[in-house]
Design an enzyme around this catalytic site. Structure first.
Site, PDB file in Angstrom:
ATOM      1  N   LEU A 125    -111.944  38.109 -35.117  1.00 40.29           N
ATOM      2  CA  LEU A 125    -110.857  38.907 -34.542  1.00 40.29           C
ATOM      3  C   LEU A 125    -109.512  38.543 -35.158  1.00 40.29           C
ATOM      4  O   LEU A 125    -109.382  37.495 -35.773  1.00 40.29           O
ATOM      5  CB  LEU A 125    -110.836  38.655 -33.022  1.00 40.29           C
ATOM      6  CG  LEU A 125    -112.148  39.075 -32.324  1.00 40.29           C
ATOM      7  CD1 LEU A 125    -112.314  38.364 -30.991  1.00 40.29           C
ATOM      8  CD2 LEU A 125    -112.191  40.586 -32.151  1.00 40.29           C
ATOM      9  N   PRO A 126    -108.487  39.413 -34.975  1.00 37.22           N
ATOM     10  CA  PRO A 126    -107.212  39.169 -35.660  1.00 37.22           C
ATOM     11  C   PRO A 126    -106.519  37.854 -35.280  1.00 37.22           C
ATOM     12  O   PRO A 126    -106.116  37.107 -36.151  1.00 37.22           O
ATOM     13  CB  PRO A 126    -106.359  40.379 -35.271  1.00 37.22           C
ATOM     14  CG  PRO A 126    -107.337  41.444 -34.890  1.00 37.22           C
ATOM     15  CD  PRO A 126    -108.523  40.719 -34.307  1.00 37.22           C
ATOM     16  N   THR A 167    -109.137  33.122 -37.381  1.00 39.12           N
ATOM     17  CA  THR A 167    -108.147  32.051 -37.571  1.00 39.12           C
ATOM     18  C   THR A 167    -107.169  32.120 -36.411  1.00 39.12           C
ATOM     19  O   THR A 167    -106.428  33.102 -36.282  1.00 39.12           O
ATOM     20  CB  THR A 167    -107.369  32.229 -38.897  1.00 39.12           C
ATOM     21  OG1 THR A 167    -108.297  32.243 -39.966  1.00 39.12           O
ATOM     22  CG2 THR A 167    -106.381  31.096 -39.107  1.00 39.12           C
ATOM     23  N   LYS A 218    -108.153  24.513 -41.250  1.00 37.11           N
ATOM     24  CA  LYS A 218    -107.749  25.801 -41.829  1.00 37.11           C
ATOM     25  C   LYS A 218    -106.220  25.919 -41.930  1.00 37.11           C
ATOM     26  O   LYS A 218    -105.682  26.288 -42.975  1.00 37.11           O
ATOM     27  CB  LYS A 218    -108.337  26.929 -40.961  1.00 37.11           C
ATOM     28  CG  LYS A 218    -107.840  28.320 -41.257  1.00 37.11           C
ATOM     29  CD  LYS A 218    -108.506  28.946 -42.433  1.00 37.11           C
ATOM     30  CE  LYS A 218    -107.890  30.295 -42.758  1.00 37.11           C
ATOM     31  NZ  LYS A 218    -108.342  30.845 -44.006  1.00 37.11           N
ATOM     32  N   LYS A 272     -98.705  34.669 -40.770  1.00 40.40           N
ATOM     33  CA  LYS A 272     -99.387  34.383 -39.492  1.00 40.40           C
ATOM     34  C   LYS A 272     -99.915  32.939 -39.473  1.00 40.40           C
ATOM     35  O   LYS A 272     -99.709  32.201 -38.508  1.00 40.40           O
ATOM     36  CB  LYS A 272    -100.548  35.367 -39.313  1.00 40.40           C
ATOM     37  CG  LYS A 272    -101.436  35.057 -38.118  1.00 40.40           C
ATOM     38  CD  LYS A 272    -102.808  35.700 -38.216  1.00 40.40           C
ATOM     39  CE  LYS A 272    -103.848  34.836 -37.550  1.00 40.40           C
ATOM     40  NZ  LYS A 272    -105.219  35.200 -37.798  1.00 40.40           N
TER      41      LYS A 272
HETATM   42  P1  NAD Z   1    -109.062  42.902 -39.447  1.00 46.75           P
HETATM   43  O1  NAD Z   1    -107.843  43.279 -38.697  1.00 46.75           O
HETATM   44  O2  NAD Z   1    -109.474  43.682 -40.649  1.00 46.75           O
HETATM   45  O3  NAD Z   1    -110.325  42.890 -38.447  1.00 46.75           O
HETATM   46  C1  NAD Z   1    -110.265  42.541 -37.091  1.00 46.75           C
HETATM   47  C2  NAD Z   1    -111.160  43.494 -36.324  1.00 46.75           C
HETATM   48  O4  NAD Z   1    -111.170  43.130 -34.947  1.00 46.75           O
HETATM   49  C3  NAD Z   1    -110.678  44.947 -36.383  1.00 46.75           C
HETATM   50  O5  NAD Z   1    -111.725  45.797 -36.824  1.00 46.75           O
HETATM   51  C4  NAD Z   1    -110.271  45.260 -34.947  1.00 46.75           C
HETATM   52  O6  NAD Z   1    -110.486  46.609 -34.573  1.00 46.75           O
HETATM   53  C5  NAD Z   1    -111.183  44.315 -34.192  1.00 46.75           C
HETATM   54  N1  NAD Z   1    -110.732  44.047 -32.825  1.00 46.75           N
HETATM   55  C6  NAD Z   1    -109.466  43.798 -32.394  1.00 46.75           C
HETATM   56  N2  NAD Z   1    -109.470  43.603 -31.064  1.00 46.75           N
HETATM   57  C7  NAD Z   1    -110.745  43.719 -30.648  1.00 46.75           C
HETATM   58  C8  NAD Z   1    -111.372  43.636 -29.378  1.00 46.75           C
HETATM   59  N3  NAD Z   1    -110.682  43.390 -28.267  1.00 46.75           N
HETATM   60  N4  NAD Z   1    -112.723  43.841 -29.327  1.00 46.75           N
HETATM   61  C9  NAD Z   1    -113.446  44.107 -30.446  1.00 46.75           C
HETATM   62  N5  NAD Z   1    -112.893  44.205 -31.664  1.00 46.75           N
HETATM   63  C10 NAD Z   1    -111.564  44.002 -31.775  1.00 46.75           C
HETATM   64  O7  NAD Z   1    -108.871  41.354 -39.813  1.00 46.75           O
HETATM   65  P2  NAD Z   1    -109.695  40.519 -40.925  1.00 46.75           P
HETATM   66  O8  NAD Z   1    -108.987  40.596 -42.228  1.00 46.75           O
HETATM   67  O9  NAD Z   1    -111.144  40.862 -40.805  1.00 46.75           O
HETATM   68  O10 NAD Z   1    -109.443  39.027 -40.382  1.00 46.75           O
HETATM   69  C11 NAD Z   1    -110.111  38.537 -39.242  1.00 46.75           C
HETATM   70  C12 NAD Z   1    -109.727  37.063 -39.067  1.00 46.75           C
HETATM   71  O11 NAD Z   1    -110.086  36.332 -40.247  1.00 46.75           O
HETATM   72  C13 NAD Z   1    -108.220  36.842 -38.874  1.00 46.75           C
HETATM   73  O12 NAD Z   1    -108.037  35.831 -37.924  1.00 46.75           O
HETATM   74  C14 NAD Z   1    -107.748  36.410 -40.268  1.00 46.75           C
HETATM   75  O13 NAD Z   1    -106.594  35.581 -40.207  1.00 46.75           O
HETATM   76  C15 NAD Z   1    -108.952  35.646 -40.760  1.00 46.75           C
HETATM   77  N6  NAD Z   1    -109.088  35.586 -42.223  1.00 46.75           N
HETATM   78  C16 NAD Z   1    -108.863  36.690 -42.995  1.00 46.75           C
HETATM   79  C17 NAD Z   1    -109.000  36.606 -44.371  1.00 46.75           C
HETATM   80  C18 NAD Z   1    -108.746  37.817 -45.240  1.00 46.75           C
HETATM   81  O14 NAD Z   1    -108.651  37.656 -46.476  1.00 46.75           O
HETATM   82  N7  NAD Z   1    -108.675  39.026 -44.685  1.00 46.75           N
HETATM   83  C19 NAD Z   1    -109.391  35.404 -44.973  1.00 46.75           C
HETATM   84  C20 NAD Z   1    -109.660  34.304 -44.169  1.00 46.75           C
HETATM   85  C21 NAD Z   1    -109.506  34.402 -42.784  1.00 46.75           C
END
Ligand code: NAD
Length: 295
Positions: free
Chosen positions: A64-65, A95, A170, A245
Site C-alpha cells: 500500500l502507499p 514502505t 529501508k 516520502k
Molecule cells: P501505488 O500507488 O502504485 O500502489 C498502491 C496501491 O494500493 C494502489 O493500486 C491503490 O489503489 C491501492 N490502495 C490504496 N488504498 C487501498 C485500500 N484501502 N485498500 C486496497 N488497496 C488500496 O504504489 P507502489 O508504487 O506500488 O508502491 C507501494 C509501496 O511500495 C509504497 O509504500 C512505496 O513507497 C513502496 N515502494 C515503491 C517502489 C517503486 O519504485 N514504486 C519501490 C520500493 C518501494
C-alpha cells in the site's frame, strides 16, 4: 498456498503475478476495480472487499502507499483484523514508518496473527523480474516460514531483526541514497562549471574515494552514462516524490528517537523544494537540476 494480495499498484501487481506464476491460489483486492480486473485476467480470484479477499486464506500480503493506508486496511472497519480467520499470517511490504509497523504488528499479535514488515528495494523492474530485496522485521520462526514465499518475488531476503526493523533498514538506506545523490549532483555540477569534461570527472570519482552507487551506477549528469534516467530526460526510475516520502519517514523517525539527521533533513528540504517547483514526478537523480548552471 492460499494468499490474499491487497494493493495492486505499480509494485503490488507484478509481485502478485509472480506468486500466481509460482502456483499459489491468489485472491486479489484493490480499491481500484480496474487493478483487480487486471489481476483476475492473470488468474487471480477477484475480491470486492478485504473481507472477500481474506476468506479462507493462509497468508495476507499488503503493498500500500503509506502508513494511514496500512492502518486502515488492517485495523479499519471491515479490515483484515475484523475479517481474517484467527492465526492467519500477515506480511506488509509497504514502505511506512517503523512506529506504525510496530503498532500494527502488536495489534496483530493481540489477535493471534503473526505479522512481519517486509519493505522492498529494487523498484518496478525488480518487482517484474522477481529480483526484489526484502528487508524483513519478524521473529526467527516467522521469518523461516515466510522466506520461501518472499523468495518467489525477490532474490535477496534479509532478516533485519524483530518487528519494525525492516522499515528501519529501508528508511536508513534511502536517506543515505538521497544524501549521496545530492552529493554527486553537487560535485558533478561544480566540476562541469569549472571546465572539466563530466565523463572524465565521473571516471576519476568512480576509481577514487568519492565513488558510490549514485556516481558509478546511476550518475545524474546527462551524457555520462547510458541506460540511466539522466540519459532519457529523467523519466522512469524512482520518482522524486517517492524519495521525498521516504525522507519524511526518516526525519520523523529521527525526531521520535531524538537522533540528529542533519544531512537527511537538508536532503528532505531539497527534495521538497524540487517537488514544489513541479518536478516531483521526475526520477530522483533529476535533483541535479537544482545545481546546474543554465548559462
Ligand atoms: P501505488 O500507488 O502504485 O500502489 C498502491 C496501491 O494500493 C494502489 O493500486 C491503490 O489503489 C491501492 N490502495 C490504496 N488504498 C487501498 C485500500 N484501502 N485498500 C486496497 N488497496 C488500496 O504504489 P507502489 O508504487 O506500488 O508502491 C507501494 C509501496 O511500495 C509504497 O509504500 C512505496 O513507497 C513502496 N515502494 C515503491 C517502489 C517503486 O519504485 N514504486 C519501490 C520500493 C518501494
Amino acid at each position: 498456498m492460499k494468499i490474499a494480495f491487497i494493493g495492486l499498484g505499480n509494485m503490488g501487481a507484478p509481485m502478485a503475478r509472480n506468486l500466481l506464476k509460482a502456483g499459489h491460489e491468489l485472491a486479489a483486492y484493490d480499491v481500484l476495480p480496474r487493478n483487480v480486473e487486471a489481476l483476475a485476467k492473470a488468474g487471480a480470484r477477484p475480491a470486492g472487499s478485504i473481507g472477500e479477499a481474506v476468506a479462507g486464506v493462509d497468508l495476507v500480503i499488503t503493498m500500500l502507499p503509506s502508513s494511514p493506508h496500512v492502518r486502515s486496511v488492517y485495523d479499519g472497519e471491515g479490515g483484515v483484523f475484523a475479517s481474517a480467520p484467527r492465526g492467519v499470517t500477515l506480511i506488509d511490504c509497504s514502505t511506512i514508518d517503523p512506529h506504525t509497523a510496530r503498532e500494527v504488528g502488536a495489534r496483530a499479535a493481540e489477535r493471534g496473527h503473526p505479522m512481519a514488515d517486509a519493505p522492498v528495494s529494487g523498484g518496478t523492474n525488480g518487482a517484474e523480474a522477481g529480483t526484489l530485496t526484502f528487508m524483513v522485521g519478524a521473529d526467527e520462526a516467522l521469518f523461516a516460514r515466510i522466506e520461501p514465499v518472499l523468495a518467489q518475488m525477490g532474490r535477496k531476503i534479509v532478516r533485519c531483526g524483530e518487528s519494525g526493523t525492516g522499515q528501519v533498514a529501508k528508511i536508513c538506506n534511502n536517506m543515505l541514497l538521497a544524501i549521496s545523490m545530492i552529493g554527486v549532483a553537487e560535485a558533478m555540477s561544480l566540476g562541469a562549471s569549472l571546465g572539466i569534461d563530466p565523463k572524465v570527472l565521473a571516471g576519476i570519482i568512480n576509481s577514487s574515494s568519492g565513488r558510490c552507487w549514485s556516481s558509478d551506477t546511476y550518475n545524474p549528469f546527462p551524457g555520462v552514462m547510458d541506460n540511466v534516467p539522466a540519459a532519457r530526460g529523467y523519466t522512469g526510475g524512482f520518482g522524486s516524490d517517492l524519495m521525498l516520502k521516504d525522507l519524511g519517514l526518516a526525519t520523523d523517525a529521527a525526531k521520535q528517537a531524538r537522533q540528529p539527521v542533519v544531512l537527511g533533513a537538508a536532503a528532505e528540504q531539497l527534495y521538497r523544494l524540487f517537488s514544489a517547483q513541479g518536478s516531483g514526478g521526475l526520477d530522483f537523480s533529476a535533483i541535479i537540476g537544482l545545481f546546474r548552471r543554465t548559462s
